[in-house]
Design a protein around this motif. Structure first.
Motif, short mmCIF file in Angstrom:
data_model
loop_
_atom_site.label_atom_id
_atom_site.label_comp_id
_atom_site.label_asym_id
_atom_site.label_seq_id
_atom_site.Cartn_x
_atom_site.Cartn_y
_atom_site.Cartn_z
N MET A 1 0.87 -1.18 0.00
CA MET A 1 0.00 0.00 0.00
C MET A 1 0.91 1.24 0.00
SD MET A 1 -2.66 -1.11 3.01
CE MET A 1 -1.39 -1.61 4.18
N VAL A 2 0.37 2.35 -0.50
CA VAL A 2 1.13 3.60 -0.48
C VAL A 2 0.27 4.70 0.11
CG1 VAL A 2 2.27 5.36 -1.89
CG2 VAL A 2 2.44 2.96 -2.56
N LEU A 3 0.81 5.42 1.08
CA LEU A 3 0.13 6.62 1.59
C LEU A 3 1.01 7.82 1.26
CD1 LEU A 3 -1.58 7.15 5.02
CD2 LEU A 3 -0.13 8.90 4.05
N VAL A 4 0.45 8.74 0.47
CA VAL A 4 1.22 9.95 0.16
C VAL A 4 0.66 11.13 0.94
CG1 VAL A 4 1.99 9.26 -2.15
CG2 VAL A 4 -0.19 10.45 -1.91
N ASP A 5 1.58 11.95 1.43
CA ASP A 5 1.21 13.14 2.20
C ASP A 5 1.26 14.34 1.26
OD1 ASP A 5 1.30 15.47 3.77
OD2 ASP A 5 2.17 14.40 5.47
N GLU A 6 0.09 14.83 0.91
CA GLU A 6 -0.03 15.95 -0.03
C GLU A 6 -0.22 17.29 0.69
OE1 GLU A 6 0.48 15.43 -3.44
OE2 GLU A 6 -1.42 14.66 -4.21
N ALA A 7 0.27 17.37 1.92
CA ALA A 7 0.05 18.59 2.71
C ALA A 7 0.46 19.86 1.96
CB ALA A 7 0.79 18.49 4.04
N HIS A 8 1.67 19.85 1.39
CA HIS A 8 2.18 21.05 0.72
C HIS A 8 1.87 21.05 -0.77
CE1 HIS A 8 4.37 22.74 4.15
NE2 HIS A 8 4.45 21.46 4.52
N ALA A 9 1.16 20.03 -1.24
CA ALA A 9 0.85 19.93 -2.67
C ALA A 9 -0.59 20.32 -2.96
CB ALA A 9 1.12 18.51 -3.15
N THR A 10 -1.47 20.13 -1.97
CA THR A 10 -2.89 20.41 -2.17
C THR A 10 -3.10 21.90 -2.48
OG1 THR A 10 -3.34 18.70 -0.52
CG2 THR A 10 -5.18 20.16 -1.09
N GLY A 11 -3.76 22.16 -3.60
CA GLY A 11 -4.01 23.55 -4.00
C GLY A 11 -2.82 24.18 -4.71
N VAL A 12 -1.67 23.50 -4.65
CA VAL A 12 -0.41 24.09 -5.13
C VAL A 12 0.09 23.40 -6.41
CG1 VAL A 12 2.05 24.30 -4.53
CG2 VAL A 12 0.31 24.84 -2.82
N MET A 13 0.04 22.08 -6.43
CA MET A 13 0.60 21.33 -7.55
C MET A 13 -0.53 20.77 -8.42
SD MET A 13 3.82 21.72 -6.85
CE MET A 13 4.56 20.68 -8.08
N GLY A 14 -0.23 20.58 -9.70
CA GLY A 14 -1.22 20.02 -10.62
C GLY A 14 -2.07 21.12 -11.24
N GLU A 15 -2.58 20.83 -12.42
CA GLU A 15 -3.34 21.85 -13.18
C GLU A 15 -4.54 22.36 -12.40
OE1 GLU A 15 -3.80 20.53 -17.18
OE2 GLU A 15 -5.20 22.21 -17.56
N ASN A 16 -5.22 21.44 -11.70
CA ASN A 16 -6.41 21.85 -10.93
C ASN A 16 -6.12 22.06 -9.45
OD1 ASN A 16 -8.48 21.61 -13.09
ND2 ASN A 16 -7.66 19.52 -13.13
N GLY A 17 -4.85 21.95 -9.08
CA GLY A 17 -4.50 22.11 -7.67
C GLY A 17 -4.81 20.87 -6.84
N ALA A 18 -4.98 19.73 -7.53
CA ALA A 18 -5.31 18.51 -6.78
C ALA A 18 -4.09 17.92 -6.09
CB ALA A 18 -5.95 17.48 -7.71
N GLY A 19 -2.89 18.38 -6.45
CA GLY A 19 -1.69 17.90 -5.75
C GLY A 19 -0.73 17.21 -6.70
N CYS A 20 0.27 16.55 -6.11
CA CYS A 20 1.31 15.91 -6.92
C CYS A 20 0.79 14.67 -7.65
CB CYS A 20 2.50 15.52 -6.05
SG CYS A 20 3.60 16.91 -5.75
N VAL A 21 -0.23 14.03 -7.10
CA VAL A 21 -0.79 12.86 -7.79
C VAL A 21 -1.29 13.32 -9.16
CG1 VAL A 21 -2.58 11.09 -7.70
CG2 VAL A 21 -1.32 11.69 -5.62
N GLU A 22 -1.93 14.47 -9.20
CA GLU A 22 -2.37 15.04 -10.48
C GLU A 22 -1.15 15.51 -11.29
OE1 GLU A 22 -4.32 18.87 -10.35
OE2 GLU A 22 -5.42 18.46 -12.17
N TYR A 23 -0.23 16.21 -10.65
CA TYR A 23 0.95 16.77 -11.31
C TYR A 23 1.74 15.68 -12.05
CZ TYR A 23 5.54 19.13 -11.54
OH TYR A 23 6.73 19.68 -11.96
N PHE A 24 1.86 14.50 -11.42
CA PHE A 24 2.63 13.41 -12.02
C PHE A 24 1.77 12.51 -12.91
CE2 PHE A 24 5.65 14.10 -8.36
CZ PHE A 24 6.75 14.40 -9.14
N GLY A 25 0.52 12.88 -13.14
CA GLY A 25 -0.35 12.08 -14.01
C GLY A 25 -0.72 10.73 -13.40
N CYS A 26 -0.80 10.66 -12.08
CA CYS A 26 -1.11 9.39 -11.42
C CYS A 26 -2.55 9.33 -10.90
CB CYS A 26 -0.14 9.15 -10.26
SG CYS A 26 1.56 8.96 -10.82
N THR A 27 -3.38 10.29 -11.31
CA THR A 27 -4.78 10.28 -10.87
C THR A 27 -5.42 8.96 -11.27
OG1 THR A 27 -4.81 12.65 -11.27
CG2 THR A 27 -6.95 11.58 -11.01
#
Ligand code: PMP
Length: 389
Positions: A203-229
């Motif tokens: 299992m993987v738990l990612v902490d998007e504390a500093h990514a939420t609202g900041v990273m990714g086109e819609n601000g969804a975080g690094c999961v969006e930024y890296f195309g892993c949605t």
């Protein structure tokens, strides 16, 4: 006469002598790109309010209105008397931003990590964590009772070597990582990490504390930024940084969220998130989605400073967190003091929080060009005076 508490004074002395002593500083009024501290107006490079939503009239209004309608407190645990329709609305908004089946909000990000990790693994299980993970992931791991192994920072080869060696001895395995590393600003190699997790059934738990609202086109975080949605993983984040409020969340599959509602002690045995925090975060998510220009400005501001300090020892960063590496805690404190003399608020970050001392700057969408130029000029001036260049 000696007392059982005498050791505390000695422990404090030790902290002082190591230059590790910390104090709170009282900021007056609202926090923004400029703050008032000790009667002085300072440019603020120490805030997690990346998009400037903590003092946005719309989030403030949402909090006031919710307080009027629902009162100040939720008066009980979510499973007893503390659940309101606004909690459901906020959780739906988070799941929609994250494109997950569901989400659950905790009273803080720290509690989200502690409670979630403890639900996912126990004594027969194994945790791998990045060496630079946030305290809440590290403490969550240690409290879970699982065997905890750290891998070298962002080093997938080290992670794979350890997976090969240890994975099969344990029942469940959980990999924990920040996506934006909070004290460095660099990003985890998410795609490769998820691939390894697939291969070794972790299992993987990612902490998007500093990514939420900041990273990714819609601000969804690094999961969006890296195309892993859409990939199977557990996403945790906070409402307290780019969303400008207070609270934490976990987003993931409907089954995971249902399981957490039934097992996460830091959610079950604590009072539901306050109406004000809940409504403010809900409004902040709307703004994150409707105003992508805030994110563009935020990254532009960071790039400006990065580009103008290319000849300095900046730690690698792809986020609005930028660190100037310094030789030790004393030097970091001295730099922080000198910046303060020049009207700039930037904290010295020192061991034991991080392995090496640094000045840490966080940028905001609401910083104006002259704020950024003042920072660049001040750093150059201090460095020249010190013979650093
Ligand atoms: N994870 C990370 C990476 C953080 O930086 C923080 C806040 N410092 C947290 C979790 C905890 O979030 P909260 O402030 O909402 O408790």
């Amino acid at each position: 006469m000696s007392s059982a508490y005498d050791w505390i004074e000695k422990a404090l002395d030790t902290i002082h002598r190591a230059d590790w002593y910390r104090q709170t500083r009282t900021i007056r009024g609202r926090s923004g790109a400029v703050i008032e501290l000790d009667g002085r107006s300072l440019i603020n490079f120490a805030s997690n309010d990346y998009l400037g939503l903590a003092a946005d009239e719309r989030t403030i209004e949402a909090a006031i209105e919710a307080t009027r309608v629902y009162g100040t407190g939720t008066t009980g645990s979510r499973l007893l008397s503390g659940h309101r329709d606004i909690h459901r609305d906020l959780e739906t908004a988070i799941a929609s931003l994250k494109q997950t089946d569901g989400a659950i909000v905790f009273s803080s990000g720290y509690l989200a990590n502690l409670g979630t990790i403890a639900c996912l693994v126990g004594r027969r299980d194994l945790i791998f964590g990045d060496k630079y993970n946030h305290s809440s992931l590290k403490n969550g791991a240690n409290l879970s009772g699982a065997t905890v192994r750290e891998y070298a920072h962002c080093n997938l080869e080290d992670l794979e070597r350890q997976l090969r060696e240890y994975r099969r001895e344990y029942r469940h395995c959980l990999i924990l990582t920040d996506t934006v590393f909070s004290m460095d600003g660099d990003l985890c190699p998410l795609e490769g990490l998820l691939d390894l997790a697939d291969i070794y059934k972790c299992m993987v738990l990612v902490d998007e504390a500093h990514a939420t609202g900041v990273m990714g086109e819609n601000g969804a975080g690094c999961v969006e930024y890296f195309g892993c949605t859409g990939r199977e993983l557990i996403q945790m984040g906070t409402l307290s940084k780019a969303l400008g409020g207070l609270g934490g969340y976990v987003a993931g599959s409907a089954k995971l969220i249902d399981f957490l509602r039934n097992r996460a002690a830091t959610w079950i045995y604590t009072t539901g998130l306050s109406p004000a925090d809940t409504a403010a975060a809900r409004r902040a998510i709307e703004i994150v989605r409707q105003e992508p220009d805030r994110r563009v400005l935020l990254h532009r501001n960071t790039e400006f400073v990065k580009n103008n300090l290319r000849d300095f020892n900046l730690l690698p960063s792809e986020s609005p967190i930028l660190c100037l590496a310094l030789s030790g805690p004393g030097e970091a404190l001295e730099w922080s003091r000198r910046l303060l003399d020049r009207g700039i608020f930037a904290p010295a970050i020192r061991p034991p929080t991080v392995p090496t001392s640094r000045l840490r700057f966080t940028f905001m969408a609401t910083h104006e060009p002259h704020h950024l130029q003042t920072l660049v000029d001040a750093i150059r001036e201090i460095a020249n005076g010190n013979g650093e260049l």
